[in-house]
Motif scaffolding. Structure first.
Motif, PDB file in Angstrom:
ATOM      1  N   PHE A   1     -11.565 -10.713 -30.458  1.00  0.00           N
ATOM      2  CA  PHE A   1     -11.190  -9.944 -31.645  1.00  0.00           C
ATOM      3  C   PHE A   1     -10.499  -8.638 -31.254  1.00  0.00           C
ATOM      4  N   ARG A   2     -11.012  -7.951 -30.248  1.00  0.00           N
ATOM      5  CA  ARG A   2     -10.451  -6.652 -29.862  1.00  0.00           C
ATOM      6  C   ARG A   2      -9.065  -6.792 -29.247  1.00  0.00           C
ATOM      7  N   ASP A   3      -8.836  -7.860 -28.496  1.00  0.00           N
ATOM      8  CA  ASP A   3      -7.493  -8.106 -27.965  1.00  0.00           C
ATOM      9  C   ASP A   3      -6.521  -8.437 -29.097  1.00  0.00           C
TER      10      ASP A   3
ATOM     11  N   GLN B   1     -12.870 -11.175 -38.892  1.00  0.00           N
ATOM     12  CA  GLN B   1     -12.732  -9.776 -38.496  1.00  0.00           C
ATOM     13  C   GLN B   1     -11.264  -9.402 -38.290  1.00  0.00           C
ATOM     14  N   VAL B   2     -10.482 -10.313 -37.727  1.00  0.00           N
ATOM     15  CA  VAL B   2      -9.050 -10.044 -37.553  1.00  0.00           C
ATOM     16  C   VAL B   2      -8.375  -9.866 -38.905  1.00  0.00           C
TER      17      VAL B   2
ATOM     18  N   ALA C   1      -7.403   5.152 -31.154  1.00  0.00           N
ATOM     19  CA  ALA C   1      -8.785   4.936 -31.617  1.00  0.00           C
ATOM     20  C   ALA C   1      -9.059   3.468 -31.901  1.00  0.00           C
ATOM     21  N   ILE C   2      -8.354   2.580 -31.216  1.00  0.00           N
ATOM     22  CA  ILE C   2      -8.467   1.162 -31.544  1.00  0.00           C
ATOM     23  C   ILE C   2      -9.881   0.640 -31.251  1.00  0.00           C
TER      24      ILE C   2
ATOM     25  N   VAL D   1     -14.919  -2.384 -37.893  1.00  0.00           N
ATOM     26  CA  VAL D   1     -14.728  -3.711 -38.481  1.00  0.00           C
ATOM     27  C   VAL D   1     -15.918  -4.605 -38.152  1.00  0.00           C
ATOM     28  N   GLU D   2     -16.422  -4.515 -36.929  1.00  0.00           N
ATOM     29  CA  GLU D   2     -17.570  -5.336 -36.522  1.00  0.00           C
ATOM     30  C   GLU D   2     -18.830  -4.955 -37.295  1.00  0.00           C
ATOM     31  N   ARG D   3     -18.937  -3.701 -37.695  1.00  0.00           N
ATOM     32  CA  ARG D   3     -20.071  -3.296 -38.528  1.00  0.00           C
ATOM     33  C   ARG D   3     -19.909  -3.798 -39.960  1.00  0.00           C
TER      34      ARG D   3
END
Length: 311
Positions: A80-82, A237-238, A293-294, A301-303
């Protein structure tokens, strides 16, 4: 009036068809390497942003790139972070087509039309994709010129003038119109191009035109939301990140839309260029604002949409 309306609709259909044709040709030239390319290059946020911008500029569809990204995350081929970097970059890459269409490309469009038709007529598999891409590009530019001319008579009718005036008095309404149009046609580029034609004809004031373009950035998120339905939570999430990024950017820009419009007139005297510049600068600023701040944004988003606990 009806002839002008039909001409405008036909021009829009040709534009959308040309956009799809060019996109299909470019994707075919990549021979299905798009998912592998995104997976390989998006290893850091910075590389992801650059990859998303370049690939979207080539494929001419931020919605398609975002949808592919959602699919890679759903398949656990990309984290997700990538994926966040790709989504940010895709917003920047989507500004290329409107900027290109502000140029006088008649000398290029006609040869592209001829060469594209010749390549398709040869019926050789290897020549078919570039022929589609060239023909699609020519159709996009020619359709834009036709759309601008077709909309001019409509702007003189009372019904058209009254409705556009209502949008002109309320940037929020104009933003909603842009959002809806982009969601329906699945292309913020198409909405931006139509807005460029309306502003150039004087049918829509610049402030409302910019509001429509900002709204189109939100409407294009609809594709990623659909792509995430029924997929693992990371894919959702994306999609949520895409919506939050674009919607938050629009809401932050809204109070400053009047001075922002004045700045566009300072950058260029041409209405089409003003809309294209507003679209590009908005997306670049939003991307640069989130870039440092990514990681924090990813945690937010994960929260908001946490992974489902396994029982």
């Amino acid at each position: 009036m009806w002839i002008a309306a039909l001409a405008a609709v036909a021009s829009l259909v040709v534009f959308l068809g040309g956009l799809r044709l060019m996109r299909s040709g470019l994707e075919a030239m990549a021979e299905g390497r798009l998912p592998a390319l995104l997976h390989k290059l998006a290893r850091t946020p910075t590389r992801g942003i650059l990859t998303g911008a370049v690939v979207t500029a080539l494929v001419q569809s931020s919605a398609a790139v975002t949808a592919v990204t959602v699919g890679l995350v759903a398949a656990a081929s990309l984290s997700f972070r990538d994926a966040l970097g790709i989504v940010l970059g895709a917003n920047v890459g989507s500004t290329i087509t409107p900027l290109i269409l502000t140029l006088d490309l008649w000398r290029l469009a006609v040869p592209c039309l001829v060469v594209g038709l010749v390549l398709l007529a040869l019926r050789r598999p290897r020549l078919h994709p570039p022929g589609m891409a060239l023909l699609g590009f020519a159709c996009i530019f020619i359709a834009l010129q036709s759309l601008t001319r077709a909309l001019h008579p409509l702007t003189t009718t009372q019904w058209f003038a009254d409705n556009l005036a209502a949008a002109g008095r309320n940037p929020i309404w104009a933003m909603a119109v842009g959002c809806l149009a982009s969601a329906v046609v699945q292309s913020s580029t198409a909405t931006t191009v139509v807005t460029m034609a309306l502003v150039e004809n004087g049918a829509v004031p610049l402030v409302s035109g910019i509001a429509m373009v900002l709204g189109a950035n939100v409407g294009t998120c609809f594709t990623s939301v659909i792509a995430a339905i029924g997929q693992p939570r990371a894919a959702g999430q994306v999609a949520l990140a895409h919506v939050l990024l674009n919607a938050a950017g629009v809401l932050l820009f809204l109070p400053f839309i009047a001075p922002y419009s004045e700045w566009m007139t300072w950058l260029s005297p041409h209405p089409k260029q003003q809309i294209a510049d507003a679209h590009s600068i908005f997306n670049i600023i939003c991307t640069l604002a989130v870039w440092p701040a990514i990681g924090s944004f990813a945690r937010l988003v994960e929260r908001l949409l946490p992974e489902q606990s396994r029982t």
